[in-house]
Design a protein around this motif. Structure first.
Motif, PDB file in Angstrom:
ATOM      1  N   ILE A 126       0.905  -1.151   0.000  1.00 21.70           N
ATOM      2  CA  ILE A 126       0.000   0.000   0.000  1.00 21.70           C
ATOM      3  C   ILE A 126       0.943   1.200   0.000  1.00 21.70           C
ATOM      4  O   ILE A 126       1.673   1.413   0.970  1.00 21.70           O
ATOM      5  N   PRO A 127       0.983   1.944  -1.103  1.00 26.49           N
ATOM      6  CA  PRO A 127       1.983   3.004  -1.228  1.00 26.49           C
ATOM      7  C   PRO A 127       1.842   4.085  -0.166  1.00 26.49           C
ATOM      8  O   PRO A 127       0.734   4.418   0.257  1.00 26.49           O
ATOM      9  N   GLY A 128       2.981   4.603   0.222  1.00 27.16           N
ATOM     10  CA  GLY A 128       3.008   5.720   1.148  1.00 27.16           C
ATOM     11  C   GLY A 128       2.536   6.994   0.458  1.00 27.16           C
ATOM     12  O   GLY A 128       2.408   7.055  -0.766  1.00 27.16           O
ATOM     13  N   VAL A 129       2.269   7.995   1.243  1.00 25.60           N
ATOM     14  CA  VAL A 129       1.760   9.260   0.716  1.00 25.60           C
ATOM     15  C   VAL A 129       2.435  10.403   1.462  1.00 25.60           C
ATOM     16  O   VAL A 129       2.820  10.270   2.625  1.00 25.60           O
ATOM     17  N   SER A 130       2.618  11.505   0.773  1.00 21.55           N
ATOM     18  CA  SER A 130       3.172  12.691   1.418  1.00 21.55           C
ATOM     19  C   SER A 130       2.441  13.923   0.890  1.00 21.55           C
ATOM     20  O   SER A 130       1.838  13.897  -0.180  1.00 21.55           O
ATOM     21  N   VAL A 131       2.502  14.961   1.671  1.00 20.30           N
ATOM     22  CA  VAL A 131       1.939  16.253   1.284  1.00 20.30           C
ATOM     23  C   VAL A 131       3.066  17.257   1.424  1.00 20.30           C
ATOM     24  O   VAL A 131       3.768  17.283   2.435  1.00 20.30           O
ATOM     25  N   GLY A 132       3.264  18.056   0.405  1.00 18.52           N
ATOM     26  CA  GLY A 132       4.319  19.061   0.466  1.00 18.52           C
ATOM     27  C   GLY A 132       4.022  20.118   1.511  1.00 18.52           C
ATOM     28  O   GLY A 132       3.033  20.048   2.237  1.00 18.52           O
ATOM     29  N   GLN A 133       4.895  21.070   1.550  1.00 19.83           N
ATOM     30  CA  GLN A 133       4.715  22.173   2.489  1.00 19.83           C
ATOM     31  C   GLN A 133       4.929  23.486   1.762  1.00 19.83           C
ATOM     32  O   GLN A 133       5.663  23.550   0.792  1.00 19.83           O
ATOM     33  N   ALA A 134       4.263  24.497   2.233  1.00 19.86           N
ATOM     34  CA  ALA A 134       4.380  25.830   1.638  1.00 19.86           C
ATOM     35  C   ALA A 134       5.020  26.754   2.664  1.00 19.86           C
ATOM     36  O   ALA A 134       4.489  26.920   3.765  1.00 19.86           O
ATOM     37  N   PRO A 135       6.169  27.327   2.328  1.00 17.39           N
ATOM     38  CA  PRO A 135       6.802  28.243   3.290  1.00 17.39           C
ATOM     39  C   PRO A 135       6.086  29.590   3.327  1.00 17.39           C
ATOM     40  O   PRO A 135       5.682  30.132   2.296  1.00 17.39           O
ATOM     41  N   LEU A 136       5.885  30.086   4.514  1.00 14.72           N
ATOM     42  CA  LEU A 136       5.338  31.429   4.721  1.00 14.72           C
ATOM     43  C   LEU A 136       6.478  32.262   5.281  1.00 14.72           C
ATOM     44  O   LEU A 136       6.985  31.981   6.383  1.00 14.72           O
ATOM     45  N   ASN A 137       6.912  33.230   4.532  1.00 12.37           N
ATOM     46  CA  ASN A 137       8.086  34.022   4.916  1.00 12.37           C
ATOM     47  C   ASN A 137       7.692  35.165   5.854  1.00 12.37           C
ATOM     48  O   ASN A 137       6.846  35.992   5.522  1.00 12.37           O
ATOM     49  N   PHE A 138       8.306  35.144   7.013  1.00 17.50           N
ATOM     50  CA  PHE A 138       8.155  36.217   7.986  1.00 17.50           C
ATOM     51  C   PHE A 138       9.548  36.730   8.316  1.00 17.50           C
ATOM     52  O   PHE A 138      10.521  35.984   8.211  1.00 17.50           O
ATOM     53  N   PRO A 139       9.659  37.967   8.713  1.00 21.91           N
ATOM     54  CA  PRO A 139      10.994  38.474   9.088  1.00 21.91           C
ATOM     55  C   PRO A 139      11.569  37.646  10.235  1.00 21.91           C
ATOM     56  O   PRO A 139      10.934  37.446  11.262  1.00 21.91           O
ATOM     57  N   GLY A 140      12.722  37.099  10.011  1.00 18.61           N
ATOM     58  CA  GLY A 140      13.417  36.365  11.070  1.00 18.61           C
ATOM     59  C   GLY A 140      13.100  34.883  11.141  1.00 18.61           C
ATOM     60  O   GLY A 140      13.841  34.130  11.770  1.00 18.61           O
ATOM     61  N   VAL A 141      12.009  34.429  10.539  1.00 22.35           N
ATOM     62  CA  VAL A 141      11.670  33.009  10.634  1.00 22.35           C
ATOM     63  C   VAL A 141      10.756  32.624   9.457  1.00 22.35           C
ATOM     64  O   VAL A 141       9.945  33.427   9.005  1.00 22.35           O
ATOM     65  N   ASP A 142      10.949  31.422   8.979  1.00 25.78           N
ATOM     66  CA  ASP A 142      10.028  30.867   7.991  1.00 25.78           C
ATOM     67  C   ASP A 142       9.087  29.928   8.711  1.00 25.78           C
ATOM     68  O   ASP A 142       9.509  29.072   9.486  1.00 25.78           O
ATOM     69  N   VAL A 143       7.825  30.080   8.465  1.00 20.87           N
ATOM     70  CA  VAL A 143       6.803  29.213   9.030  1.00 20.87           C
ATOM     71  C   VAL A 143       6.234  28.403   7.870  1.00 20.87           C
ATOM     72  O   VAL A 143       6.089  28.911   6.758  1.00 20.87           O
ATOM     73  N   PHE A 144       5.925  27.138   8.134  1.00 20.48           N
ATOM     74  CA  PHE A 144       5.445  26.276   7.069  1.00 20.48           C
ATOM     75  C   PHE A 144       3.973  25.932   7.268  1.00 20.48           C
ATOM     76  O   PHE A 144       3.528  25.696   8.383  1.00 20.48           O
ATOM     77  N   ALA A 145       3.259  25.907   6.159  1.00 18.61           N
ATOM     78  CA  ALA A 145       1.858  25.509   6.142  1.00 18.61           C
ATOM     79  C   ALA A 145       1.751  24.227   5.320  1.00 18.61           C
ATOM     80  O   ALA A 145       2.584  23.971   4.453  1.00 18.61           O
ATOM     81  N   PRO A 146       0.738  23.410   5.600  1.00 18.53           N
ATOM     82  CA  PRO A 146       0.584  22.191   4.803  1.00 18.53           C
ATOM     83  C   PRO A 146       0.357  22.528   3.336  1.00 18.53           C
ATOM     84  O   PRO A 146      -0.322  23.498   3.009  1.00 18.53           O
ATOM     85  N   GLY A 147       0.936  21.704   2.474  1.00 19.69           N
ATOM     86  CA  GLY A 147       0.738  21.875   1.037  1.00 19.69           C
ATOM     87  C   GLY A 147      -0.651  21.418   0.636  1.00 19.69           C
ATOM     88  O   GLY A 147      -1.432  20.924   1.457  1.00 19.69           O
ATOM     89  N   ASN A 148      -0.970  21.531  -0.626  1.00 23.38           N
ATOM     90  CA  ASN A 148      -2.297  21.140  -1.094  1.00 23.38           C
ATOM     91  C   ASN A 148      -2.229  20.077  -2.195  1.00 23.38           C
ATOM     92  O   ASN A 148      -3.176  19.909  -2.949  1.00 23.38           O
ATOM     93  N   LYS A 149      -1.117  19.369  -2.293  1.00 23.52           N
ATOM     94  CA  LYS A 149      -0.976  18.340  -3.315  1.00 23.52           C
ATOM     95  C   LYS A 149      -0.458  17.058  -2.669  1.00 23.52           C
ATOM     96  O   LYS A 149       0.607  17.043  -2.055  1.00 23.52           O
ATOM     97  N   MET A 150      -1.246  15.988  -2.828  1.00 22.96           N
ATOM     98  CA  MET A 150      -0.814  14.684  -2.306  1.00 22.96           C
ATOM     99  C   MET A 150       0.066  14.018  -3.350  1.00 22.96           C
ATOM    100  O   MET A 150      -0.236  14.041  -4.542  1.00 22.96           O
ATOM    101  N   MET A 151       1.148  13.402  -2.887  1.00 24.90           N
ATOM    102  CA  MET A 151       2.058  12.675  -3.768  1.00 24.90           C
ATOM    103  C   MET A 151       2.147  11.242  -3.262  1.00 24.90           C
ATOM    104  O   MET A 151       2.520  11.008  -2.113  1.00 24.90           O
ATOM    105  N   TYR A 152       1.778  10.300  -4.122  1.00 26.47           N
ATOM    106  CA  TYR A 152       1.778   8.888  -3.753  1.00 26.47           C
ATOM    107  C   TYR A 152       3.050   8.205  -4.248  1.00 26.47           C
ATOM    108  O   TYR A 152       3.542   8.508  -5.331  1.00 26.47           O
TER     109      TYR A 152
END
Length: 175
Positions: A38-64
């Motif tokens: 049963i293949p594994g699955v992953s979801v990318g991440q989207a970086p949100l750039n803030f001064p001094g730190v990058d915060v990541f949000a869940p991506g919107n594309k599943m990759m099997y």
């Protein structure tokens, strides 16, 4: 929630040897299938750039990952040839006439776009009753391993082959 209500209803472990894989497009493969994932699955991440730190949000594309199976090759190589014929119906080296003929032969077993097939992995209980099914949509093969003949091998040695497939997505269904 208390300790008493957190106990699982079913404590039986999943058994690795209790399954059945079927493709709408091939008939000889299911009986000889030795292993499948049963293949594994992953979801990318989207970086949100803030001064001094990058915060990541869940991506919107599943990759099997790919669907991989190992099967015993039958004496007449029918199951290996079915997958090979599937390849030729997608990209025939002899041209479009052969491709159309093979597609028409295999279209009797499947619906949907040419070259694709749905697949179903049925996972069985210890008593060989269906527990659940994994339904793969729009599969097609991307590789099929060699058949190696070798006079140094015993007649008891079994020839196996591996097939790798990609698909759009899969769903779990209760049996």
């Amino acid at each position: 929630m208390t300790v008493l209500t957190r106990n699982p209803q079913n404590t039986n472990p999943l058994q690795a040897s209790k399954f059945l894989l079927t493709f709408d497009r091939t008939g000889a493969v299911p009986y000889f299938c030795q292993s499948v994932n049963i293949p594994g699955v992953s979801v990318g991440q989207a970086p949100l750039n803030f001064p001094g730190v990058d915060v990541f949000a869940p991506g919107n594309k599943m990759m099997y990952n790919q669907l991989a199976m190992t099967f015993t090759v039958d004496e007449k190589m029918q199951n290996w040839q079915e997958i090979h014929g599937w390849f030729r119906s997608i990209a025939s080296p002899e041209g479009t006439d052969e491709r159309n003929r093979l597609s028409a032969q295999q279209s009797n077993r499947t619906t949907g776009p040419k070259g694709y097939s749905d697949a179903t992995l049925t996972v069985l209980s210890a008593l060989n009753n269906p527990l659940f099914r994994v339904h793969y949509f729009n599969c097609f093969p991307i590789s099929l391993t060699d058949i190696q003949f070798d006079t140094k091998q015993s007649a008891d040695d079994i020839i196996t082959a591996d097939g790798v497939f990609v698909f759009d997505y899969f769903n779990f269904e209760t049996a």
